[in-house]
Design a protein around this motif. Structure first.
Motif, PDB file in Angstrom:
ATOM      1  N   ILE A  98      -1.369  14.294 -11.139  1.00  0.00           N
ATOM      2  CA  ILE A  98      -1.620  13.196 -10.201  1.00  0.00           C
ATOM      3  C   ILE A  98      -3.113  13.007  -9.960  1.00  0.00           C
ATOM      4  O   ILE A  98      -3.631  11.882  -9.996  1.00  0.00           O
ATOM      5  N   SER A  99      -3.821  14.107  -9.721  1.00  0.00           N
ATOM      6  CA  SER A  99      -5.261  13.997  -9.443  1.00  0.00           C
ATOM      7  C   SER A  99      -6.026  13.493 -10.668  1.00  0.00           C
ATOM      8  O   SER A  99      -6.978  12.713 -10.528  1.00  0.00           O
ATOM      9  N   MET A 102      -5.332   9.800 -10.954  1.00  0.00           N
ATOM     10  CA  MET A 102      -5.975   9.100  -9.850  1.00  0.00           C
ATOM     11  C   MET A 102      -7.445   8.826 -10.172  1.00  0.00           C
ATOM     12  O   MET A 102      -8.000   7.790  -9.777  1.00  0.00           O
ATOM     13  N   GLU A 103      -8.080   9.727 -10.913  1.00  0.00           N
ATOM     14  CA  GLU A 103      -9.488   9.546 -11.263  1.00  0.00           C
ATOM     15  C   GLU A 103      -9.711   8.347 -12.195  1.00  0.00           C
ATOM     16  O   GLU A 103     -10.788   7.753 -12.195  1.00  0.00           O
ATOM     17  N   GLU A 105      -7.486   5.714 -12.271  1.00  0.00           N
ATOM     18  CA  GLU A 105      -6.590   4.639 -11.814  1.00  0.00           C
ATOM     19  C   GLU A 105      -7.240   3.265 -11.914  1.00  0.00           C
ATOM     20  O   GLU A 105      -6.616   2.297 -12.374  1.00  0.00           O
ATOM     21  N   PRO A 120      -2.988   1.904  -5.182  1.00  0.00           N
ATOM     22  CA  PRO A 120      -3.412   2.963  -6.113  1.00  0.00           C
ATOM     23  C   PRO A 120      -2.404   4.105  -6.204  1.00  0.00           C
ATOM     24  O   PRO A 120      -2.133   4.614  -7.298  1.00  0.00           O
ATOM     25  N   GLU A 121      -1.850   4.517  -5.071  1.00  0.00           N
ATOM     26  CA  GLU A 121      -0.866   5.605  -5.085  1.00  0.00           C
ATOM     27  C   GLU A 121       0.389   5.211  -5.849  1.00  0.00           C
ATOM     28  O   GLU A 121       0.924   6.006  -6.645  1.00  0.00           O
ATOM     29  N   VAL A 124      -0.404   5.072  -9.657  1.00  0.00           N
ATOM     30  CA  VAL A 124      -0.527   6.422 -10.225  1.00  0.00           C
ATOM     31  C   VAL A 124       0.855   7.043 -10.416  1.00  0.00           C
ATOM     32  O   VAL A 124       1.122   7.692 -11.441  1.00  0.00           O
ATOM     33  N   LYS A 125       1.744   6.842  -9.468  1.00  0.00           N
ATOM     34  CA  LYS A 125       3.106   7.364  -9.584  1.00  0.00           C
ATOM     35  C   LYS A 125       3.803   6.798 -10.820  1.00  0.00           C
ATOM     36  O   LYS A 125       4.441   7.529 -11.584  1.00  0.00           O
TER      37      LYS A 125
END
Length: 471
Positions: A98-99, A102-103, A105, A120-121, A124-125
């Motif tokens: 996930i992290s 996220m970078e 995204e 964004p969340e 990413v999911k």
């Protein structure tokens, strides 16, 4: 007094309009230069909607949440769990995935031409679940030991058919960089194959040609954007080029479509760019898109007409389906398959070429060439008899498939020189006479028998006349 108030009102409206227009002009460009995943233009979409819409699996954000695709979300979650469970602590690896995504995204979001209505969340999911699903899918295809007895995909044939269609749709793609990140973080010690090889192994039965390219050619492919681009490159990877491994930046792959597209551009044939006054701009261009020769374009005759003119068909050994060549009355064409997914593959590759900036129209030109050669079921049979086509469809359906593929496409046609060579050969005196003879006297078994009977009768009459004169 009333007049002044009216003027003030007009002035205020003008100022408001001016502010609105300036606000529009101050916005950024409509699409990011990084965009490589597009929605199919309506002008192409209308010809066959089913060729652009997923049947069961949504990949990426564009079709995420569609009611008919929700049933397979559980399968994707199960595959995600299976993948990360082999990569260490479930909680630890999931947080790392996930992290890491996220970078990137923001970069991933810019790969989509249309605005993504997810936070964004949420995005990413989607990227993590769908990306890990694809990686696990490819691993299970290559490594049989990873499959469970009642695997929800590999134990059901119809699921493979769904995936063969859904994973090559231009709208149903993930950026290649996302897949690479997820793959590197979840790779097991026994995973000797890179992601590109695993993807090839999965798509081997959806492939446009018979033979998979050598791995040493494939792993050096660069600038891949997504599956469709991957498919385009794989479809036309050349084995006859003087440089077997061409320089393409593997790190710049965008997604599967991009990887397929890049493989298809590795053709040994060089083309020249031309202009035409046709309503569809058709010409031919070099790999560097340089030299320009103003001239028109022309179609080649159908396979049936070519046979009547004495042209012979030969199955080429080139790895690239684009390497169609004509020499001394012989037309060499690399082999390819026609099956249920062929139209979907071609339409999405053509859509990708039409949407992407600075993309050459190789597949679109190839579709036009096939449409010229294949007009009827008889044309399909001729190419099948010469081992060029492996047709899994009804011959009539196969003929109709190619006649509709390139409609409403704007393209630089890349086979003008080839077409001129073929037409020049067919216009020679003997091929014209041969074509007329075949059509008029040898087009059916009864016509052949009648012609032979007439020839025999003529010979007997001449013999009788000669005998009577001598006597």
């Amino acid at each position: 007094m009333a007049v002044n108030e009216e003027r003030d009102s007009v002035r205020i409206d003008i100022e408001r309009l001016e502010s609105s227009i300036k606000d529009m002009m101050s916005h950024d460009s409509l699409t990011s230069p990084k965009c490589c995943i597009f929605k199919t233009p309506a002008i192409l979409y209308r010809h066959n909607e089913k060729a652009f819409i997923p049947n069961a699996f949504s990949i990426g954000p564009l079709h995420h949440g569609c009611p008919n695709l929700k049933a397979t979300e559980k399968i994707k979650a199960k595959y995600l769990q299976g993948l990360i469970s082999r990569s260490g602590s479930l909680d630890t690896i999931l947080k790392t995935l996930i992290s890491s995504i996220m970078e990137v995204e923001k970069d991933a979001r810019e790969c989509y031409a249309d605005a993504i209505d997810y936070s964004p969340e949420e995005l990413v999911k989607i990227l993590v679940i769908d990306g890990c699903f694809l990686i696990e899918l490819f691993l299970k295809k290559t490594y049989l030991s990873l499959r469970e007895e009642h695997d929800p995909i590999f134990s059901k044939s119809y699921m493979r058919q769904f995936l063969s269609h859904d994973l090559i749709l231009l709208e149903n793609q993930l950026p290649w960089m996302v897949l690479e990140i997820l793959f590197d973080l979840t790779k097991d010690s026994y995973d000797e194959n890179p992601l590109i090889i695993l993807a090839m192994n999965f798509f081997d039965d959806t492939y446009l040609s018979y033979r998979m390219p050598p791995s040493n050619q494939v792993i050096n492919i660069e600038d891949i954007e997504h599956f469709v681009d991957l498919f385009r490159k794989l479809s036309t990877l050349s084995s006859t080029d003087s440089h077997p491994v061409q320089s393409i930046n593997f790190e710049c792959i965008k997604h599967f479509v991009d990887l397929f597209r890049k493989l298809s551009t590795l053709s040994s044939t060089l083309f020249r760019k031309v202009k035409t006054s046709s309503n569809i701009l058709l010409g031919i261009s070099t790999i560097e898109e340089s030299q320009e020769t103003p001239c028109g374009w022309e179609f080649v005759p159908s396979a049936t007409s070519l046979v009547e003119s004495g042209v012979k068909f030969k199955r080429s050994t080139s790895q690239s389906i684009l390497d169609v060549k004509f020499n001394d009355g012989v037309l060499e064409i690399p082999p390819f398959q026609i099956h249920e997914v062929t139209e979907t593959v071609f339409r999405n590759l053509i859509s990708y070429e039409q949407c992407h900036s600075y993309r050459c129209d190789r597949i679109t030109s190839y579709a036009i060439l096939l449409a010229s050669l294949i007009n009827t079921a008889k044309d399909v049979d001729i190419l099948c008899d010469n081992k060029i086509i492996d047709n899994w469809l009804n011959p009539d359906d196969a003929a109709q498939l190619f006649n509709k593929l390139y409609l409403d496409a704007y393209v630089y046609y890349r086979y003008t020189d080839l077409s001129r060579q073929v037409n020049s050969f067919c216009q020679r005196r003997w091929p014209r006479w041969r074509r007329a003879l075949v059509r008029n006297y040898f087009n059916t078994p009864w016509a052949i028998l009648s012609t032979l009977a007439a020839v025999i009768l003529l010979i007997l009459t001449l013999v009788q006349t000669v005998y009577a004169v001598k006597k």
